[in-house]
Design a protein around this motif. Structure first.
Motif, PDB file in Angstrom:
ATOM      1  N   LEU A   1       1.471   8.629  -7.896  1.00  0.00           N
ATOM      2  CA  LEU A   1       0.275   8.899  -7.086  1.00  0.00           C
ATOM      3  C   LEU A   1      -0.858   9.458  -7.950  1.00  0.00           C
ATOM      4  O   LEU A   1      -2.030   9.193  -7.721  1.00  0.00           O
TER       5      LEU A   1
ATOM      6  N   ARG B   1     -11.061  12.675  -6.706  1.00  0.00           N
ATOM      7  CA  ARG B   1     -11.037  11.987  -7.992  1.00  0.00           C
ATOM      8  C   ARG B   1     -11.780  12.856  -9.005  1.00  0.00           C
ATOM      9  O   ARG B   1     -12.584  13.703  -8.617  1.00  0.00           O
TER      10      ARG B   1
ATOM     11  N   ALA C   1       4.334  12.116   0.621  1.00  0.00           N
ATOM     12  CA  ALA C   1       3.215  11.277   1.090  1.00  0.00           C
ATOM     13  C   ALA C   1       3.568  10.564   2.383  1.00  0.00           C
ATOM     14  O   ALA C   1       2.688  10.149   3.126  1.00  0.00           O
ATOM     15  N   GLY C   2       4.871  10.398   2.640  1.00  0.00           N
ATOM     16  CA  GLY C   2       5.251   9.565   3.775  1.00  0.00           C
ATOM     17  C   GLY C   2       5.598  10.327   5.036  1.00  0.00           C
ATOM     18  O   GLY C   2       5.676   9.740   6.111  1.00  0.00           O
TER      19      GLY C   2
ATOM     20  N   THR D   1      -8.533   5.032   5.372  1.00  0.00           N
ATOM     21  CA  THR D   1      -7.521   6.076   5.554  1.00  0.00           C
ATOM     22  C   THR D   1      -6.327   5.922   4.621  1.00  0.00           C
ATOM     23  O   THR D   1      -5.696   6.909   4.264  1.00  0.00           O
TER      24      THR D   1
ATOM     25  N   THR E   1       1.952  12.833   6.781  1.00  0.00           N
ATOM     26  CA  THR E   1       0.893  11.882   7.143  1.00  0.00           C
ATOM     27  C   THR E   1       1.277  11.110   8.409  1.00  0.00           C
ATOM     28  O   THR E   1       0.485  10.985   9.339  1.00  0.00           O
TER      29      THR E   1
ATOM     30  N   CYS F   1      -2.279   3.081  -0.296  1.00  0.00           N
ATOM     31  CA  CYS F   1      -0.979   3.587   0.158  1.00  0.00           C
ATOM     32  C   CYS F   1       0.100   2.499   0.173  1.00  0.00           C
ATOM     33  O   CYS F   1      -0.059   1.466   0.825  1.00  0.00           O
TER      34      CYS F   1
ATOM     35  N   HIS G   1      -4.325   2.769  -5.985  1.00  0.00           N
ATOM     36  CA  HIS G   1      -3.471   3.769  -5.309  1.00  0.00           C
ATOM     37  C   HIS G   1      -3.360   3.540  -3.803  1.00  0.00           C
ATOM     38  O   HIS G   1      -2.820   4.396  -3.088  1.00  0.00           O
TER      39      HIS G   1
ATOM     40  N   ARG H   1       4.972   2.052  -9.679  1.00  0.00           N
ATOM     41  CA  ARG H   1       4.632   1.516  -8.357  1.00  0.00           C
ATOM     42  C   ARG H   1       5.343   0.182  -8.130  1.00  0.00           C
ATOM     43  O   ARG H   1       5.853  -0.082  -7.041  1.00  0.00           O
TER      44      ARG H   1
ATOM     45  N   HIS I   1       1.356   4.161 -13.997  1.00  0.00           N
ATOM     46  CA  HIS I   1       1.245   3.958 -12.550  1.00  0.00           C
ATOM     47  C   HIS I   1       1.797   2.582 -12.160  1.00  0.00           C
ATOM     48  O   HIS I   1       2.595   2.458 -11.227  1.00  0.00           O
TER      49      HIS I   1
HETATM   50  C1  HEM Z   1      -0.394   7.535   8.338  1.00  0.00           C
HETATM   51  C2  HEM Z   1       0.379   7.610   7.315  1.00  0.00           C
HETATM   52  C3  HEM Z   1      -0.111   7.596   5.893  1.00  0.00           C
HETATM   53  C4  HEM Z   1      -1.361   7.866   5.394  1.00  0.00           C
HETATM   54  C5  HEM Z   1      -2.609   8.241   6.155  1.00  0.00           C
HETATM   55  C6  HEM Z   1      -1.269   7.722   3.963  1.00  0.00           C
HETATM   56  C7  HEM Z   1      -2.342   7.865   3.099  1.00  0.00           C
HETATM   57  C8  HEM Z   1      -2.294   7.593   1.753  1.00  0.00           C
HETATM   58  C9  HEM Z   1      -3.440   7.601   0.876  1.00  0.00           C
HETATM   59  C10 HEM Z   1      -4.853   7.942   1.286  1.00  0.00           C
HETATM   60  C11 HEM Z   1      -2.996   7.285  -0.360  1.00  0.00           C
HETATM   61  C12 HEM Z   1      -3.872   7.155  -1.627  1.00  0.00           C
HETATM   62  C13 HEM Z   1      -4.060   8.498  -2.269  1.00  0.00           C
HETATM   63  C14 HEM Z   1      -5.086   8.443  -3.374  1.00  0.00           C
HETATM   64  O1  HEM Z   1      -5.704   7.410  -3.615  1.00  0.00           O
HETATM   65  O2  HEM Z   1      -5.286   9.503  -3.988  1.00  0.00           O
HETATM   66  C15 HEM Z   1      -1.578   7.090  -0.276  1.00  0.00           C
HETATM   67  C16 HEM Z   1      -0.771   6.771  -1.337  1.00  0.00           C
HETATM   68  C17 HEM Z   1       0.594   6.721  -1.243  1.00  0.00           C
HETATM   69  N1  HEM Z   1       1.353   6.756  -0.093  1.00  0.00           N
HETATM   70 FE1  HEM Z   1       0.670   6.937   1.763  1.00  0.00          FE
HETATM   71  N2  HEM Z   1       0.009   7.398   3.632  1.00  0.00           N
HETATM   72  C18 HEM Z   1       0.750   7.297   4.783  1.00  0.00           C
HETATM   73  C19 HEM Z   1       2.083   6.947   4.895  1.00  0.00           C
HETATM   74  C20 HEM Z   1       2.919   6.727   3.834  1.00  0.00           C
HETATM   75  C21 HEM Z   1       4.326   6.404   3.927  1.00  0.00           C
HETATM   76  C22 HEM Z   1       5.079   6.193   5.242  1.00  0.00           C
HETATM   77  C23 HEM Z   1       4.810   6.361   2.655  1.00  0.00           C
HETATM   78  C24 HEM Z   1       6.194   6.097   2.165  1.00  0.00           C
HETATM   79  C25 HEM Z   1       7.305   6.356   2.788  1.00  0.00           C
HETATM   80  C26 HEM Z   1       3.694   6.618   1.752  1.00  0.00           C
HETATM   81  C27 HEM Z   1       3.766   6.659   0.387  1.00  0.00           C
HETATM   82  C28 HEM Z   1       2.674   6.678  -0.454  1.00  0.00           C
HETATM   83  C29 HEM Z   1       2.785   6.598  -1.899  1.00  0.00           C
HETATM   84  C30 HEM Z   1       4.073   6.499  -2.703  1.00  0.00           C
HETATM   85  C31 HEM Z   1       1.472   6.609  -2.393  1.00  0.00           C
HETATM   86  C32 HEM Z   1       1.038   6.505  -3.852  1.00  0.00           C
HETATM   87  C33 HEM Z   1       0.550   5.084  -4.113  1.00  0.00           C
HETATM   88  C34 HEM Z   1      -0.008   4.885  -5.498  1.00  0.00           C
HETATM   89  O3  HEM Z   1      -0.468   5.852  -6.115  1.00  0.00           O
HETATM   90  O4  HEM Z   1       0.020   3.743  -5.959  1.00  0.00           O
HETATM   91  N3  HEM Z   1       2.564   6.830   2.514  1.00  0.00           N
HETATM   92  N4  HEM Z   1      -1.170   7.272   1.035  1.00  0.00           N
END
Ligand code: HEM
Length: 435
Positions: free
Chosen positions: A113, A319, A267-268, A371, A271, A379, A377, A124, A120
């Motif tokens: 993340l 950022r 993160a999961g 969102t 949220t 989600c 990155h 990923r 990354h």
């Molecule tokens: C409503 C639910 C969710 C919201 C609003 C959300 C939001 C986000 C956002 C905004 C990012 C990007 C962060 C950034 O750019 O700094 C992100 C990345 C990520 N999210 Fe989610 N997320 C949600 C659900 C989930 C779920 C269910 C999982 C996994 C079980 C998850 C795993 C991740 C991971 C691993 C990243 C890092 C991705 C990367 O850096 O390539 N998220 N999420």
């Protein structure tokens, strides 16, 4: 942490809190964003930022945007606006150590993340197949069955809490299944997920820091043992896959495995809890929308998408510039924090029209919200979160078409994560029959 470091962190915390409060009172837009009182309406602050300009500078040297186009440009430009530098940009050093003096792994800072390519990309790519549309479709039936069982229990009660009895229970089961762990570990997962969710708001007190450190120790021990167990006896879960994976010919380090497990939980969980809570709140608060969704359950995915836009569970991202940048006519120096206010960008009238502030179930472009972030990155769990929320809402409205909000709802005191800590509901049909 040594005693002297604790004292230094404590005094820095007090100083920075006092300074932020002063700046906030003087109308500083960035201070208002990150230090607003939790009971104030964030959307009013975003509109005041929008009025001041597309990209505004606060007196603490940080920048903020509520402009959809700029937000997307920044999130997509991981070369000039890095995530790696974010952990280093914190005003207070919250590095924590275990009792042997080893630095503890902080999932949100040490996982992919917060990494830039190529690390990354490598990490990923390894987890991505677990979130493919097919993998998620296969989980849908399991989620709906689980919800039916959950609602069988809730149907016995006149009143229950849509956050604590419902919203937290869905993602915790889904994430636990990734790790191949059972009900006996739900409670601690839930506690850790909650602490991580609060920590992204910034650790503001020494008590928060101590709780956070204790959680990291427990979590690291837990995932460390789980990794060893899966090495000895692999199953068909994500941890077993990770211990055998060799992305680009190299096995994962222990550090990467712990951080990856931690970020999936961090993160999961919180949220998704807040997305589900915000969906239930919005639908029960708008009688017309509830009726339309009951009459036509095919509209449920639109409702979830519009909740994601209108009342996002993650309100802003950070950022840090890796070089001097000029954007929208504003000069940003190197190493400057830039707050990308997705909650504001999601209500940008240039993209969502004059009614951007309204909840519109039939909006054609709700999905353009930011969102889930944007760029590299974006989600990885977005599809899964959407399915969890849609399934919950669909089964909820089928099983409890007369559900109503009850007294005692409480909002979370956090600024980054937006949602409810408690959302009491009662069955209108039962209430009508007993009065
Ligand atoms: C409503 C639910 C969710 C919201 C609003 C959300 C939001 C986000 C956002 C905004 C990012 C990007 C962060 C950034 O750019 O700094 C992100 C990345 C990520 N999210 Fe989610 N997320 C949600 C659900 C989930 C779920 C269910 C999982 C996994 C079980 C998850 C795993 C991740 C991971 C691993 C990243 C890092 C991705 C990367 O850096 O390539 N998220 N999420």
């Amino acid at each position: 942490m040594a005693k002297r470091e604790i004292a230094t962190s404590a005094s820095k915390m007090l100083m920075s809190r006092a300074m932020l409060r002063l700046l906030m009172m003087s109308g500083d837009p960035v201070a208002q964003l990150i230090a607003r009182r939790p009971d104030t309406d964030p959307y009013l602050i975003y509109e005041s930022i929008r009025e001041k300009g597309d990209l505004v500078r606060g007196n603490i040297g940080a920048f903020a945007t509520c402009d959809h186009e700029l937000a997307s440009v920044i999130l997509r430009d991981s070369t000039r606006f890095g995530s790696f530098a974010v952990a280093k940009a914190k005003p207070i050093d919250t590095t924590v150590y275990d009792d042997r003096g080893e630095r503890l792994i902080v999932p949100m800072d040490d996982s992919f993340l917060s990494m830039d390519p190529p690390d990354h990309t490598r990490l990923r790519r390894m987890v991505a197949p677990w979130f493919s549309p097919r993998a998620i479709r296969e989980r849908t039936a399991t989620i709906e069955n689980m919800l039916d069982e959950l609602f069988d229990d809730l149907a016995e009660q006149d009143q229950w809490d849509a956050v604590n009895d419902l919203a937290v229970r869905v993602p915790i089961r889904v994430i636990s299944a990734f790790f191949g762990i059972g009900e006996e570990d739900y409670e601690r997962f839930r506690r850790w997920g909650g602490i991580i969710g609060t920590s992204v708001d910034g650790i503001r007190t020494m008590r928060d820091l101590k709780t956070f450190r204790q959680m990291l120790i427990e979590m690291q021990d837990f995932f460390g043992e789980l990794i060893e167990r899966r090495r000895r006896e692999p199953g068909d879960d994500l941890v077993s896959f990770m211990v055998q994976a060799e992305p680009e010919g190299e096995p994962l380090t222990w550090h990467d495995m712990i951080a990856t497990c931690g970020v999936l939980l961090g993160a999961g969980f919180e949220t998704t809890v807040n997305l589900i809570g915000n969906c239930v709140l919005t639908v029960l608060d708008h009688a017309d929308i509830r009726k339309q969704l009951i009459d036509d359950p095919d509209l449920v995915p639109n409702a979830v998408e519009e909740v994601l836009r209108w009342d996002a569970p993650v309100q802003y991202l950070l950022r840090v510039t890796t070089q001097p940048v000029t954007l929208a006519g504003v000069d940003i120096p190197e190493d400057a924090p830039v707050f990308v206010v997705v909650g504001g960008a999601n209500r940008d009238p240039k993209v969502f029209g004059d009614n951007a502030q309204d909840f519109d179930l039939h909006r054609k472009n709700s999905r353009e919200h930011l969102t889930f972030g944007d760029g590299i990155h974006l989600c990885v769990g977005a599809g899964l979160a959407r399915i969890e929320a849609a399934a919950t809402l669909r089964v909820l409205l089928r099983r409890f078409p007369d559900l109503r909000l009850a007294e005692g709802a409480e909002r979370r005191p956090t600024r980054v994560v937006r949602g409810m800590t408690s959302l009491p509901v009662r069955d209108g049909a039962i209430a009508a029959a007993t009065t």
